[in-house]
Design an enzyme around this catalytic site. Sequence first.
Site, PDB file in Angstrom:
ATOM      1  CG  HIS A 128     -13.540   6.217  -1.625  1.00  0.00           C
ATOM      2  ND1 HIS A 128     -13.380   6.690   0.118  1.00  0.00           N
ATOM      3  CD2 HIS A 128     -13.085   4.878  -1.699  1.00  0.00           C
ATOM      4  CE1 HIS A 128     -12.499   5.492   0.490  1.00  0.00           C
ATOM      5  NE2 HIS A 128     -13.518   4.565  -0.327  1.00  0.00           N
ATOM      6  CG  LEU A 148      -2.355   0.842   1.308  1.00  0.00           C
ATOM      7  CD1 LEU A 148      -3.124  -0.044   2.083  1.00  0.00           C
ATOM      8  CD2 LEU A 148      -2.240   2.309   1.583  1.00  0.00           C
ATOM      9  CG  PHE A 207     -11.184   5.233  -4.003  1.00  0.00           C
ATOM     10  CD1 PHE A 207     -12.531   5.150  -5.043  1.00  0.00           C
ATOM     11  CD2 PHE A 207     -11.021   3.763  -4.029  1.00  0.00           C
ATOM     12  CE1 PHE A 207     -13.275   4.666  -5.306  1.00  0.00           C
ATOM     13  CE2 PHE A 207     -11.946   2.661  -3.710  1.00  0.00           C
ATOM     14  CZ  PHE A 207     -12.915   2.804  -4.782  1.00  0.00           C
ATOM     15  CD  GLU A 250      -1.680   5.343  -2.326  1.00  0.00           C
ATOM     16  OE1 GLU A 250      -1.087   5.529  -1.165  1.00  0.00           O
ATOM     17  OE2 GLU A 250      -2.736   3.998  -2.444  1.00  0.00           O
TER      18      GLU A 250
HETATM   19  C1  LIG Z   1      -3.356   6.149   0.978  1.00  0.00           C
HETATM   20  C2  LIG Z   1      -5.119   5.334   1.068  1.00  0.00           C
HETATM   21  N1  LIG Z   1      -4.981   3.506  -1.003  1.00  0.00           N
HETATM   22  C3  LIG Z   1      -5.621   3.036  -0.984  1.00  0.00           C
HETATM   23  C4  LIG Z   1      -6.803   2.998  -0.282  1.00  0.00           C
HETATM   24  C5  LIG Z   1      -8.131   1.901  -0.619  1.00  0.00           C
HETATM   25  N2  LIG Z   1      -7.655   1.428   0.467  1.00  0.00           N
HETATM   26  C6  LIG Z   1      -8.669   1.452   2.246  1.00  0.00           C
HETATM   27  S1  LIG Z   1      -8.860   0.333   2.871  1.00  0.00           S
HETATM   28  C7  LIG Z   1      -7.133  -0.364   2.264  1.00  0.00           C
HETATM   29  C8  LIG Z   1      -6.120  -1.038   2.686  1.00  0.00           C
HETATM   30  C9  LIG Z   1      -5.737  -1.122   3.883  1.00  0.00           C
HETATM   31  O1  LIG Z   1      -4.679  -2.408   4.918  1.00  0.00           O
HETATM   32  P1  LIG Z   1      -4.527  -2.040   6.377  1.00  0.00           P
HETATM   33  O2  LIG Z   1      -3.602  -0.709   6.363  1.00  0.00           O
HETATM   34  O3  LIG Z   1      -4.259  -2.939   6.801  1.00  0.00           O
HETATM   35  O4  LIG Z   1      -5.905  -1.313   6.548  1.00  0.00           O
HETATM   36  P2  LIG Z   1      -7.079  -2.644   7.216  1.00  0.00           P
HETATM   37  O5  LIG Z   1      -7.463  -1.969   6.289  1.00  0.00           O
HETATM   38  O6  LIG Z   1      -6.572  -3.635   7.360  1.00  0.00           O
HETATM   39  O7  LIG Z   1      -8.209  -2.014   8.461  1.00  0.00           O
HETATM   40  C10 LIG Z   1      -7.296   0.173   0.882  1.00  0.00           C
HETATM   41  C11 LIG Z   1      -6.021  -0.337   0.373  1.00  0.00           C
HETATM   42  C12 LIG Z   1      -6.816   4.485   1.197  1.00  0.00           C
HETATM   43  N3  LIG Z   1      -8.120   4.204   2.026  1.00  0.00           N
HETATM   44  N4  LIG Z   1      -5.739   5.579   1.305  1.00  0.00           N
END
Ligand SMILES: Cc1ncc(C[n+]2csc(CCOP(=O)(O)OP(=O)(O)O)c2C)c(N)n1
Lengths: 353, 329
Positions: B138, B67, B92, B69
């Site tokens: 989003h 994760l 998004f 960007e």
């Molecule tokens: C900067 C960013 N990139 C992508 C997203 C989309 N997204 C939402 S939650 C998530 C995964 C998050 O994983 P983690 O940090 O392990 O938290 P969890 O959802 O497991 O609580 C993603 C990719 C986002 N909200 N923010």
Amino acid sequence: MPISVIGKMEVKRLQVINEQGQADASLISLLPDSIYNKFFETITLARLYNQRALSLQREGRLGTYASILGQEASQIGSALAFDPSDWIIPSFRESGVLIAMGYPMRLLYRYWMGDERGMSCPEGLNILPMCVPVGSQLTHSVGVGMGIKHKGEKKAVAVYFGDGASSRGDFHEGLNLAGVFKLPVVFLCQNNQWAISVPRSAQSAGATIAERAFSYGFEGIQVDGNDVAAVYKATKDAVDKAKAGGGPTLIECFTYRLDDHTTSDDATRYRSRDEVEAWKAREPLIRLKLFMEKKGLWSKAYEDEVIKKASDAVDAAIKEAEAMSPPDAADMIRFTNKELTLRQKRELEELEG
Amino acid sequence: MTTKQMGVFQRPANMVGAINATLAQEMDRDKDVVILGEDVGRDGGVFRVTEGLQKRFGPGRVMDTPLAELGIVGASVGMAIYGLRPVAEIQFMGFIYAAIEQIFSHASRMRSRSRGRFTCPLVIRTPYGIGIKAPELHSESAEALFCHMPGIKVVVPSSPYNAKGLLASAIRDDDPVIFLEPSRLYRAIKSDVPDEEYLLPLGKGEVYQEGKDLTIVAWGAMLHKAAEAADGFDAEIIDLQTLKPFDEELILSSVKKTGRLVVAHEATTLCGLGAEIAAFVSEAAFGYMKAPVMRVAGYEAVTPMARLEDDFNPGIERIKRAYELVMEY
Ligand SMILES: Cc1ncc(C[n+]2csc(CCOP(=O)(O)OP(=O)(O)O)c2C)c(N)n1
Ligand SMILES: [Mg+2]
């Protein structure tokens, strides 16, 4: 000697109550006896809140929702180690933390219904709005920590984030700054093993998230995140250290997201049922109940009473949330700045007229 | 179902399907095309746009990234410099902001900085815009930011058909392209999409509907609203498709005919792309105009969450009022 060892890393893991409900005698004596009922009652409440949020979503009465099922010990065990005057900086999946801090559930529901007013934190609590851009909240804890230090106060900051968030640059910058300035920050990584479809093993080649604290010059520890006593103990120690001027701590709560990522996700696409079942058997309430029963703190009648009280509270919160007036469209303009621009004033007139 | 028309196989597809097919087609055509992003592999993307591609092309060409960007876009810059054709997905548009340094400080200027020795032929695909009742960030419409920065192209499809032709062109383009996919349209409309490859040129708009009293410029999801609101007007509707560089000639030839222009977009009015188009028309066709150029766009507000979404976005009534104002001038 051309090569010598100049550093060595030890990664610690803490468990207080094991899956069979047996406690480590020396560790458990460090926790007050009165705390277990608080654990049990708060986890039960958060779980009911969560269950109802999911069913409201299915009925179309609530928007996309991020479940906390399975992570209650990590959320509640950590949150209960803070005082209301401390600062809490959540990610978007921290409903349990907010409930443990006394955040009104009606506002939480309202937030998930797609209403900004749900994140208007009541006076007396210092909980920042849930943070949607993953990981971007980490550096805010640095600034809040600097504020506390600047004013010479005895407070701590909790910043919550996921295993996925630990891959962002913000994670590095946040931890590094907190280490350099020795700030009263507790970094609470909720490692629930998944970031949507990406498993923890694909998130980083490092074995643990806890060990990264080593490279920023402060302490990191992994805790059994389904053991509420361990999470509480590790967090309490970190909070005490922070308030005594000892600087930051990174706590990796090793837990599991039992539900889909959100209600828009379908986790069967990327993980096995067996894996989920294995973690279900380790969910936090099972061992807490076993342990409390042995201590004479839990009975069926007690549980029934706790559930009854919790579900009344949840019912009332939903009722209040649904009874709230619809948000005023003008609010989206009104709250952008203290002073509105001339354009915004014209737009307000158009909206209201 | 496949139908044969004029020797071309076409099938009705939604935008998700059309983009998926285009990605597959381009990966088949050029082995240097690679996809990277969060959840794009195993999960096929949160909107399923990359569904099945990892199975077909392998995890080496369809990469599930951590994760990150900034890392995704920064790595794409490196790959593009090296000669690959990365297609990065940002889950998004609201999450592209962390990668802005890589886009503005590197992708957009690598060609200039190295005086042509290194180039950055990358594509960043990202869903954008309002209308899916999702959580905060989003539903952003930040297209104007990217239009402002020299060196970057910005493309927005409005139908499955043009999504395919435009994306193929974007991937083959030798410079960085931000490809904005209106999430509201992903599954909302279908069009006949030929199986065969075809390219739609970047920098060219399309007359969506001919008319003589009033020119309307819109793109993406707003195009459909602007067209709906035009019922009862003899309006010429231009689907811009490429926001940068936008099709100056098409806009000019239309306003010279109608003498009236309304630009409709979701993004906030202030410094939105409508401002640039209005300025361009007043510079280049002032003498032809019968009325000032009007913009109908989002309020100067933070893009709201689900409950207020419909109030932020210009609805049919607000758009109609703009047309009327220009007509009555
Ligand atoms: C900067 C960013 N990139 C992508 C997203 C989309 N997204 C939402 S939650 C998530 C995964 C998050 O994983 P983690 O940090 O392990 O938290 P969890 O959802 O497991 O609580 C993603 C990719 C986002 N909200 N923010
Ligand atoms: Mg996670």
